[in-house]
Design a protein around this motif. Structure first.
Motif, PDB file in Angstrom:
ATOM      1  N   LEU A 111       0.684  -1.367  -0.099  1.00 52.93           N
ATOM      2  CA  LEU A 111      -0.152  -0.068   0.070  1.00 52.93           C
ATOM      3  C   LEU A 111       0.819   1.297   0.033  1.00 52.93           C
ATOM      4  CD1 LEU A 111      -2.827  -1.084   2.824  1.00 52.93           C
ATOM      5  CD2 LEU A 111      -2.835  -1.032   0.116  1.00 52.93           C
ATOM      6  N   ILE A 112       2.099   1.279   0.821  1.00 52.55           N
ATOM      7  CA  ILE A 112       2.904   2.215   0.460  1.00 52.55           C
ATOM      8  C   ILE A 112       3.476   2.476  -0.699  1.00 52.55           C
ATOM      9  CG2 ILE A 112       5.288   3.164   1.559  1.00 52.55           C
ATOM     10  CD1 ILE A 112       4.660   1.729   4.004  1.00 52.55           C
ATOM     11  N   ILE A 113       3.603   1.483  -1.301  1.00 52.60           N
ATOM     12  CA  ILE A 113       4.016   1.710  -2.968  1.00 52.60           C
ATOM     13  C   ILE A 113       3.028   2.174  -3.660  1.00 52.60           C
ATOM     14  CG2 ILE A 113       4.677   0.183  -4.965  1.00 52.60           C
ATOM     15  CD1 ILE A 113       6.220  -1.530  -3.088  1.00 52.60           C
ATOM     16  N   LEU A 114       1.649   1.932  -3.355  1.00 53.94           N
ATOM     17  CA  LEU A 114       0.551   2.501  -4.379  1.00 53.94           C
ATOM     18  C   LEU A 114       0.206   4.008  -3.873  1.00 53.94           C
ATOM     19  CD1 LEU A 114      -1.811  -0.711  -4.501  1.00 53.94           C
ATOM     20  CD2 LEU A 114      -0.410   0.410  -6.478  1.00 53.94           C
ATOM     21  N   PHE A 115       0.223   4.002  -2.428  1.00 56.22           N
ATOM     22  CA  PHE A 115      -0.387   5.389  -2.030  1.00 56.22           C
ATOM     23  C   PHE A 115       0.505   6.293  -1.385  1.00 56.22           C
ATOM     24  CE2 PHE A 115      -3.935   2.247  -2.529  1.00 56.22           C
ATOM     25  CZ  PHE A 115      -4.687   2.710  -3.481  1.00 56.22           C
ATOM     26  N   GLY A 116       1.469   5.859  -0.918  1.00 59.39           N
ATOM     27  CA  GLY A 116       2.597   6.469  -0.213  1.00 59.39           C
ATOM     28  C   GLY A 116       3.052   7.792  -0.972  1.00 59.39           C
ATOM     29  N   ASN A 117       3.914   8.367  -0.033  1.00 56.59           N
ATOM     30  CA  ASN A 117       4.303   9.927  -0.434  1.00 56.59           C
ATOM     31  C   ASN A 117       5.133   9.689  -1.805  1.00 56.59           C
ATOM     32  OD1 ASN A 117       3.168  11.006   1.951  1.00 56.59           O
ATOM     33  ND2 ASN A 117       5.123  10.693   3.075  1.00 56.59           N
ATOM     34  N   ALA A 118       5.839   8.645  -1.923  1.00 62.97           N
ATOM     35  CA  ALA A 118       6.637   8.542  -3.269  1.00 62.97           C
ATOM     36  C   ALA A 118       5.777   7.391  -4.255  1.00 62.97           C
ATOM     37  CB  ALA A 118       8.096   8.294  -3.171  1.00 62.97           C
ATOM     38  N   GLY A 119       4.636   7.120  -4.073  1.00 59.76           N
ATOM     39  CA  GLY A 119       4.099   6.028  -4.446  1.00 59.76           C
ATOM     40  C   GLY A 119       3.505   6.214  -5.926  1.00 59.76           C
ATOM     41  N   ILE A 120       2.895   5.442  -6.540  1.00 60.03           N
ATOM     42  CA  ILE A 120       2.106   5.405  -7.667  1.00 60.03           C
ATOM     43  C   ILE A 120       1.092   6.443  -7.838  1.00 60.03           C
ATOM     44  CG2 ILE A 120       1.070   4.223  -9.712  1.00 60.03           C
ATOM     45  CD1 ILE A 120       2.501   1.755  -8.711  1.00 60.03           C
ATOM     46  N   TRP A 121       0.047   6.382  -6.936  1.00 55.90           N
ATOM     47  CA  TRP A 121      -0.987   7.316  -6.771  1.00 55.90           C
ATOM     48  C   TRP A 121      -0.404   8.915  -6.726  1.00 55.90           C
ATOM     49  CZ3 TRP A 121      -5.870   7.461  -8.064  1.00 55.90           C
ATOM     50  CH2 TRP A 121      -6.618   8.642  -7.509  1.00 55.90           C
ATOM     51  N   ALA A 123       2.296   9.990  -7.702  1.00 57.26           N
ATOM     52  CA  ALA A 123       2.954  10.379  -9.277  1.00 57.26           C
ATOM     53  C   ALA A 123       1.830  10.752 -10.144  1.00 57.26           C
ATOM     54  CB  ALA A 123       3.912   9.367  -9.315  1.00 57.26           C
ATOM     55  N   LEU A 124       0.823   9.790 -10.047  1.00 56.86           N
ATOM     56  CA  LEU A 124      -0.289  10.273 -10.920  1.00 56.86           C
ATOM     57  C   LEU A 124      -1.096  11.407 -10.742  1.00 56.86           C
ATOM     58  CD1 LEU A 124      -1.934   6.767 -11.341  1.00 56.86           C
ATOM     59  CD2 LEU A 124      -0.605   7.976 -13.041  1.00 56.86           C
ATOM     60  N   THR A 125      -1.372  11.690  -9.371  1.00 53.93           N
ATOM     61  CA  THR A 125      -1.922  13.065  -8.990  1.00 53.93           C
ATOM     62  C   THR A 125      -0.877  14.229  -9.232  1.00 53.93           C
ATOM     63  OG1 THR A 125      -1.173  12.662  -6.717  1.00 53.93           O
ATOM     64  CG2 THR A 125      -3.458  12.090  -7.272  1.00 53.93           C
ATOM     65  N   THR A 126       0.364  14.251  -8.969  1.00 52.84           N
ATOM     66  CA  THR A 126       0.993  15.197  -9.389  1.00 52.84           C
ATOM     67  C   THR A 126       1.114  15.504 -10.980  1.00 52.84           C
ATOM     68  OG1 THR A 126       2.549  14.636  -7.292  1.00 52.84           O
ATOM     69  CG2 THR A 126       3.319  16.118  -8.954  1.00 52.84           C
ATOM     70  N   ALA A 127       1.389  14.330 -11.773  1.00 51.00           N
ATOM     71  CA  ALA A 127       1.518  14.598 -12.869  1.00 51.00           C
ATOM     72  C   ALA A 127      -0.138  15.226 -13.778  1.00 51.00           C
ATOM     73  CB  ALA A 127       1.813  13.160 -13.649  1.00 51.00           C
ATOM     74  N   LEU A 128      -1.018  14.804 -13.089  1.00 50.07           N
ATOM     75  CA  LEU A 128      -2.259  15.316 -13.517  1.00 50.07           C
ATOM     76  C   LEU A 128      -2.651  16.656 -13.057  1.00 50.07           C
ATOM     77  CD1 LEU A 128      -4.151  11.918 -13.907  1.00 50.07           C
ATOM     78  CD2 LEU A 128      -3.120  13.107 -15.859  1.00 50.07           C
ATOM     79  N   HIS A 129      -1.994  17.082 -12.061  1.00 50.07           N
ATOM     80  CA  HIS A 129      -2.123  18.231 -11.355  1.00 50.07           C
ATOM     81  C   HIS A 129      -3.773  18.016 -10.382  1.00 50.07           C
ATOM     82  CE1 HIS A 129       1.236  20.269 -13.198  1.00 50.07           C
ATOM     83  NE2 HIS A 129       0.712  19.790 -14.472  1.00 50.07           N
ATOM     84  N   GLU A 135      -4.831   9.884   2.236  1.00 50.82           N
ATOM     85  CA  GLU A 135      -3.351   9.408   3.125  1.00 50.82           C
ATOM     86  C   GLU A 135      -3.379   8.421   3.647  1.00 50.82           C
ATOM     87  OE1 GLU A 135       0.010   9.925   3.975  1.00 50.82           O
ATOM     88  OE2 GLU A 135      -0.675  12.070   3.348  1.00 50.82           O
ATOM     89  N   ILE A 136      -2.372   7.364   3.056  1.00 46.12           N
ATOM     90  CA  ILE A 136      -2.506   6.214   3.490  1.00 46.12           C
ATOM     91  C   ILE A 136      -1.941   6.083   4.842  1.00 46.12           C
ATOM     92  CG2 ILE A 136      -0.151   5.722   2.719  1.00 46.12           C
ATOM     93  CD1 ILE A 136      -3.077   3.220   2.509  1.00 46.12           C
TER      94      ILE A 136
END
Length: 274
Positions: A111-121, A123-129, A135-136
């Motif tokens: 879950l940290i890999i998916l929703f953590g501070n440096a996770g996939i989610w 990265a997606l939210t940052t890229a899509l603004h 917050e996991i």
């Protein structure tokens, strides 16, 4: 008589050593004060200390929300599983078996890999603004983490119950002139309701006793009864075995009360059905 003694003596000895003796020591230790004498100070601290009260509220809240939410999904999942072909059904049962065991530290790191501070989610939210609204490492994140192993566990418990429901009962009920609602209320519900209550208690107990997932996700930032007990018995300067036994005793009392209440409810339903 000799055969019964050979069977029941090892079983009784196992129950005493594994269940009764540890529980007795736990209860006695919960009443020990600083001078090793009898004292109610531990129980007074539990209900007057804000930090300890927060641990109880967090554990009860997470367990209640997770168990109810997971049970609702498990009911739909178990019912849907009965309508699949045998090969697909076996594949999903194997998958649910693995998912139910996938808890603790491996689940937390996934879950940290998916929703953590440096996770996939992130990265997606940052890229899509997009705004970050989840917050996991929070209480809601911990609650979500519990559902990942509670839902498949509930499905595995409920699937045999739904599997035993005979499809011909509905046809017989329709021939006799019963409405679908009457059929569900008088035939299906009395059969599945006791099992639903029992599964709800099992899911609640499982969520209440989960330690590794919470600790790996939040450390000590979110306190629950299991993480608090772990802190109290860690052997450091803050170790307090009697207080840890107090929380364990209260946990055992809560689960005993729930099991007793569940047995009363299911017994009355089974008596009505009979």
């Amino acid at each position: 008589m000799t055969t019964r003694l050979k069977v029941f003596f090892p079983l009784s000895l196992l129950v005493v050593l594994v269940l009764l003796l540890p529980i007795s020591v736990m209860i006695v230790a919960s009443f020990q004060g600083g001078d090793a004498g009898f004292s109610l100070d531990n129980y007074r601290q539990v209900f007057t200390n804000h930090y300890y009260s927060e641990a109880i509220r967090n554990s009860l809240g997470i367990a209640l929300i997770t168990s109810v939410f997971s049970l609702l999904i498990a009911i739909v999942g178990a019912w849907s599983l009965t309508h699949l072909s045998p090969s697909t059904k076996n594949m999903f049962i194997s998958l649910f078996n693995m998912s139910a065991s996938f808890a603790g530290v491996p689940l937390a790191f996934s879950l940290i890999i998916l929703f953590g501070n440096a996770g996939i989610w992130q990265a997606l939210t940052t890229a899509l603004h997009l705004p970050r609204f989840f917050e996991i490492y929070s209480l809601s994140g911990t609650t979500l983490a519990y559902t990942f192993f509670e839902v498949p566990l509930g499905i595995l418990f409920l699937f045999p119950v739904f599997e035993e429901l005979n499809p011909e009962w509905r046809e017989i009920s329709a021939v006799l002139g019963a409405s679908p609602f009457f059929f569900f209320k008088k035939v299906i519900l009395p059969i599945i309701f006791p099992n639903i209550i029992e599964v709800l208690i099992l899911l609640f107990a499982n969520a209440m006793g989960t330690y590794e997932t919470t600790f790996a996700l939040t450390g000590n930032s979110i306190v629950t009864i299991p993480t608090l007990i772990g802190t109290l018995i860690d052997g450091g300067l803050t170790a307090n075995i009697p207080l840890a036994c107090t929380f364990a005793t209260l946990f055992a009392l809560v689960m005993t009360a729930l099991v007793w209440l569940g047995n009363r409810v299911t017994r009355s339903k089974r008596e009505v059905a009979a």
